[in-house]
Design a protein around this motif. Structure first.
Motif, PDB file in Angstrom:
ATOM      1  N   ILE A   1       0.846  -1.192   0.000  1.00  0.00           N
ATOM      2  CA  ILE A   1       0.000   0.000   0.000  1.00  0.00           C
ATOM      3  C   ILE A   1       0.884   1.245   0.000  1.00  0.00           C
ATOM      4  O   ILE A   1       1.810   1.362   0.810  1.00  0.00           O
ATOM      5  CB  ILE A   1      -0.937   0.001   1.219  1.00  0.00           C
ATOM      6  CG1 ILE A   1      -1.909  -1.192   1.132  1.00  0.00           C
ATOM      7  CG2 ILE A   1      -1.710   1.302   1.304  1.00  0.00           C
ATOM      8  CD1 ILE A   1      -2.753  -1.373   2.368  1.00  0.00           C
ATOM      9  N   LEU A   2       0.589   2.154  -0.904  1.00  0.00           N
ATOM     10  CA  LEU A   2       1.356   3.391  -0.984  1.00  0.00           C
ATOM     11  C   LEU A   2       1.097   4.235   0.255  1.00  0.00           C
ATOM     12  O   LEU A   2      -0.052   4.527   0.595  1.00  0.00           O
ATOM     13  CB  LEU A   2       0.949   4.163  -2.240  1.00  0.00           C
ATOM     14  CG  LEU A   2       1.714   5.449  -2.529  1.00  0.00           C
ATOM     15  CD1 LEU A   2       3.196   5.150  -2.758  1.00  0.00           C
ATOM     16  CD2 LEU A   2       1.115   6.131  -3.764  1.00  0.00           C
ATOM     17  N   ARG A   3       2.152   4.621   0.940  1.00  0.00           N
ATOM     18  CA  ARG A   3       2.027   5.424   2.164  1.00  0.00           C
ATOM     19  C   ARG A   3       1.785   6.882   1.796  1.00  0.00           C
ATOM     20  O   ARG A   3       2.663   7.528   1.213  1.00  0.00           O
ATOM     21  CB  ARG A   3       3.273   5.263   3.027  1.00  0.00           C
ATOM     22  CG  ARG A   3       3.336   3.912   3.723  1.00  0.00           C
ATOM     23  CD  ARG A   3       4.751   3.571   4.195  1.00  0.00           C
ATOM     24  NE  ARG A   3       4.746   2.377   5.015  1.00  0.00           N
ATOM     25  CZ  ARG A   3       4.608   1.132   4.562  1.00  0.00           C
ATOM     26  NH1 ARG A   3       4.421   0.924   3.268  1.00  0.00           N
ATOM     27  NH2 ARG A   3       4.643   0.102   5.385  1.00  0.00           N
ATOM     28  N   ILE A   4       0.609   7.373   2.158  1.00  0.00           N
ATOM     29  CA  ILE A   4       0.252   8.720   1.709  1.00  0.00           C
ATOM     30  C   ILE A   4       1.051   9.795   2.436  1.00  0.00           C
ATOM     31  O   ILE A   4       1.118  10.931   1.962  1.00  0.00           O
ATOM     32  CB  ILE A   4      -1.257   8.985   1.830  1.00  0.00           C
ATOM     33  CG1 ILE A   4      -1.722   8.991   3.282  1.00  0.00           C
ATOM     34  CG2 ILE A   4      -2.047   7.970   1.031  1.00  0.00           C
ATOM     35  CD1 ILE A   4      -3.170   9.427   3.423  1.00  0.00           C
ATOM     36  N   GLY A   5       1.696   9.442   3.555  1.00  0.00           N
ATOM     37  CA  GLY A   5       2.548  10.409   4.233  1.00  0.00           C
ATOM     38  C   GLY A   5       3.761  10.799   3.416  1.00  0.00           C
ATOM     39  O   GLY A   5       4.418  11.804   3.703  1.00  0.00           O
ATOM     40  N   CYS A   6       4.060  10.001   2.390  1.00  0.00           N
ATOM     41  CA  CYS A   6       5.201  10.294   1.517  1.00  0.00           C
ATOM     42  C   CYS A   6       4.809  11.097   0.283  1.00  0.00           C
ATOM     43  O   CYS A   6       5.676  11.458  -0.522  1.00  0.00           O
ATOM     44  CB  CYS A   6       5.863   8.984   1.065  1.00  0.00           C
ATOM     45  SG  CYS A   6       6.441   7.927   2.403  1.00  0.00           S
ATOM     46  N   LEU A   7       3.520  11.357   0.104  1.00  0.00           N
ATOM     47  CA  LEU A   7       3.037  12.008  -1.101  1.00  0.00           C
ATOM     48  C   LEU A   7       2.971  13.522  -0.955  1.00  0.00           C
ATOM     49  O   LEU A   7       2.800  14.052   0.146  1.00  0.00           O
ATOM     50  CB  LEU A   7       1.639  11.486  -1.455  1.00  0.00           C
ATOM     51  CG  LEU A   7       1.527  10.008  -1.819  1.00  0.00           C
ATOM     52  CD1 LEU A   7       0.054   9.642  -2.014  1.00  0.00           C
ATOM     53  CD2 LEU A   7       2.320   9.689  -3.072  1.00  0.00           C
ATOM     54  N   LYS A   8       3.093  14.196  -2.069  1.00  0.00           N
ATOM     55  CA  LYS A   8       2.837  15.625  -2.152  1.00  0.00           C
ATOM     56  C   LYS A   8       1.445  15.830  -2.747  1.00  0.00           C
ATOM     57  O   LYS A   8       0.770  14.879  -3.126  1.00  0.00           O
ATOM     58  CB  LYS A   8       3.903  16.319  -3.000  1.00  0.00           C
ATOM     59  CG  LYS A   8       5.320  16.145  -2.485  1.00  0.00           C
ATOM     60  CD  LYS A   8       5.488  16.726  -1.088  1.00  0.00           C
ATOM     61  CE  LYS A   8       6.926  16.595  -0.602  1.00  0.00           C
ATOM     62  NZ  LYS A   8       7.094  17.097   0.784  1.00  0.00           N
ATOM     63  N   ASP A   9       1.047  17.089  -2.894  1.00  0.00           N
ATOM     64  CA  ASP A   9      -0.305  17.421  -3.341  1.00  0.00           C
ATOM     65  C   ASP A   9      -0.685  16.727  -4.643  1.00  0.00           C
ATOM     66  O   ASP A   9      -1.694  16.019  -4.711  1.00  0.00           O
ATOM     67  CB  ASP A   9      -0.411  18.942  -3.493  1.00  0.00           C
ATOM     68  CG  ASP A   9      -1.747  19.374  -4.061  1.00  0.00           C
ATOM     69  OD1 ASP A   9      -2.728  19.344  -3.306  1.00  0.00           O
ATOM     70  OD2 ASP A   9      -1.791  19.735  -5.251  1.00  0.00           O
TER      71      ASP A   9
END
Length: 486
Positions: A6-14
């Motif tokens: 699962i892609l960790r959304i804490g690593c994502l930008k806008d």
């Protein structure tokens, strides 16, 4: 799927977050730019009927595990209620689940409303209001409720390790989990009537203490929720829709008689699914595996659910929840808090998270799917019942993107209030600061490690152990580490 996949959304930008939503084909509203100050949708006041609520931020009721044995708040409880006030939220939905009787407590350290705890509960409200004034400058538009609960199937009033279930019907899957024999006694109609009286008097005490409303809890597998799924129960309190909602109607009637002017709300698990378990074929050394639905052909049609398709109980069916909300309108109940499922038998539905509690299972879906499921159900119900004041749940997993989604959800009319639970344990001021234009403190944003669930399940107080310095540096954190190793 595994947590590692699962892609960790804490690593994502806008942009990456929006692309990820598109990749998952999820409809979650999102505003790239936050509006601040009085123009922010999160700061919009709402006036309807008798309610004047100062903004769109709500604090969800959570289950506490740190009261004294007689049900009075401890120092840890007081600290938590101070943080509820510091959140800036103008709608405090109970803050905490408070049992209406000792035998109805979910754990031996849950708050209990009774004459002997009345003064201490009044102090909780006082400290919350004081902190709220310090944070926002005024208590104008502050509406505070108290969630009243009986834990039903999940009662553990005397020992953490000793369940004392109070059930309405036999469930082919949940009975096995609790090791209940086929002849385990059901609550009699007379016992139900006594519980209803307990709700009446608990509401009366809350009214005397100055709470604006009480929530008659109908969610998460506890007694009120179990009534709604009591299709197989015979007698006055089961079977038909009228029978399954008799408990609510009689509670409301008594409260209205005893407490004129006290408002009533309902937190409702509007959608559900069958129980899930860690896949026994994939578990290694007792560690959690991916969750799988416990479905069998012999339980179809599924007669033990509410908000589910009986022919495929992994699917949502909102027909009865809509009928229930129509009943709330008939009863003059405007405050409705929409949630889902149960932390006991399908936690990924109830509170989407990347990391499971120690007794849970790995998420069988990207937790954003669970967020979208709750938001969509709330949107549909809000569109169907525009005059009800609705709080939405399931937002914490959005993490850094929570303010952008919350703003969009309110602005587009998906929901009236954005409710936060777990996030308030780590970062109570999150939405208040975001809507003020204050820089987000990313180190405080809840990453859904689920220690706030694992700790109580191991007899420790409620709180955020990974991010709240108060718990992180305490001896309780070491005890939690030891418990997780076992």
């Amino acid at each position: 799927m595994s947590a590692g996949a699962i892609l960790r959304i804490g690593c994502l930008k806008d942009v990456g977050f929006q692309e990820h939503l598109r990749a998952l084909d999820l409809q979650i509203p999102y505003d790239p730019q936050l509006v601040t100050g009085a123009r922010s949708p999160l700061r919009w006041p709402l006036e309807r009927g008798p309610f004047k609520i100062g903004n769109r931020i709500a604090v969800q009721p959570m289950e506490g595990w740190d009261a004294t044995p007689d049900g009075a708040p401890s120092e840890n409880t007081v600290r938590r209620w101070q943080r509820f006030g510091r959140s800036g939220g103008k709608l405090i939905w109970g803050g905490e689940a408070v049992a209406v009787s000792h035998e109805g407590r979910a754990n031996p350290n849950q708050l209990l409303v009774s004459p002997r705890t009345q003064k201490a509960l009044a102090h909780l409200r006082t400290v919350l209001v004081s902190e709220h004034i310090l944070a926002t400058g005024s208590d104008d538009g502050l509406v505070i409720g108290l969630q009243l609960t009986h834990s039903g199937r999940y009662c553990r009033p005397n020992e953490h390790s000793c369940p004392e279930p109070r059930i309405l019907y036999h469930h082919p899957l949940l009975d096995r989990r609790l090791k209940l024999p086929p002849d385990y006694p059901l609550l009699s109609d007379g016992e139900i009537e006594s519980i209803i009286e307990n709700f009446h008097w608990a509401a009366y005490l809350a009214w005397q203490l100055g709470f604006d409303f009480v929530d008659i809890k109908h969610c998460h597998g506890y007694l009120g929720h179990e009534f709604l799924s009591a299709h197989t129960r015979e007698g006055r309190y089961g079977g038909t829709f009228a029978g399954r909602t008799r408990f609510l109607r009689e509670v409301v009637q008594g409260i209205r008689s005893l407490c004129p002017g006290l408002h009533i709300g309902v937190r409702l698990s509007a959608i559900d699914t069958v129980p899930f378990q860690s896949d026994p074929s994939q578990s290694v050394n007792g560690k959690p595996a991916i969750g799988v639905a416990e479905t069998r052909q012999d339980i179809i049609p599924y007669r033990w659910g509410f908000g589910v398709n009986p022919h495929d109980p992994t699917e949502t069916d909102l027909s009865e929840p809509e009928h229930f909300l129509s009943l709330l309108e008939e009863l003059g109940i405007q405050l409705v808090n929409i949630t889902a499922g149960s932390p006991y038998y399908n936690p990924h539905i109830q509170r989407p998270a990347l990391y499971p509690p120690s007794d849970g299972y790995l998420p069988p879906e990207d937790p954003l799917v669970g967020v979208a499921r709750q938001m969509e159900a709330t949107r549909r119900l809000k569109a169907r019942f525009p005059n009800l004041l609705m709080v939405g749940s399931g937002y914490t997993y959005l993490q850094d993107f929570l303010p952008n989604v919350a703003q969009a959800a309110v602005r587009e009319g998906w929901v009236d209030f954005v409710g936060l639970g777990r996030m308030v344990l780590s970062y109570p001021e999150f939405l208040w600061e975001a809507s003020a234009g204050t820089r987000i403190q990313r180190k405080l944003v809840c990453r859904t490690f689920s220690d706030c669930t694992t700790a109580p399940r191991n007899g420790l107080p409620s709180g955020c152990y990974p991010l709240d310095k108060y718990y992180k540096e305490s001896e309780m954190a070491e005890k939690l580490k030891d418990a997780k190793k076992r």
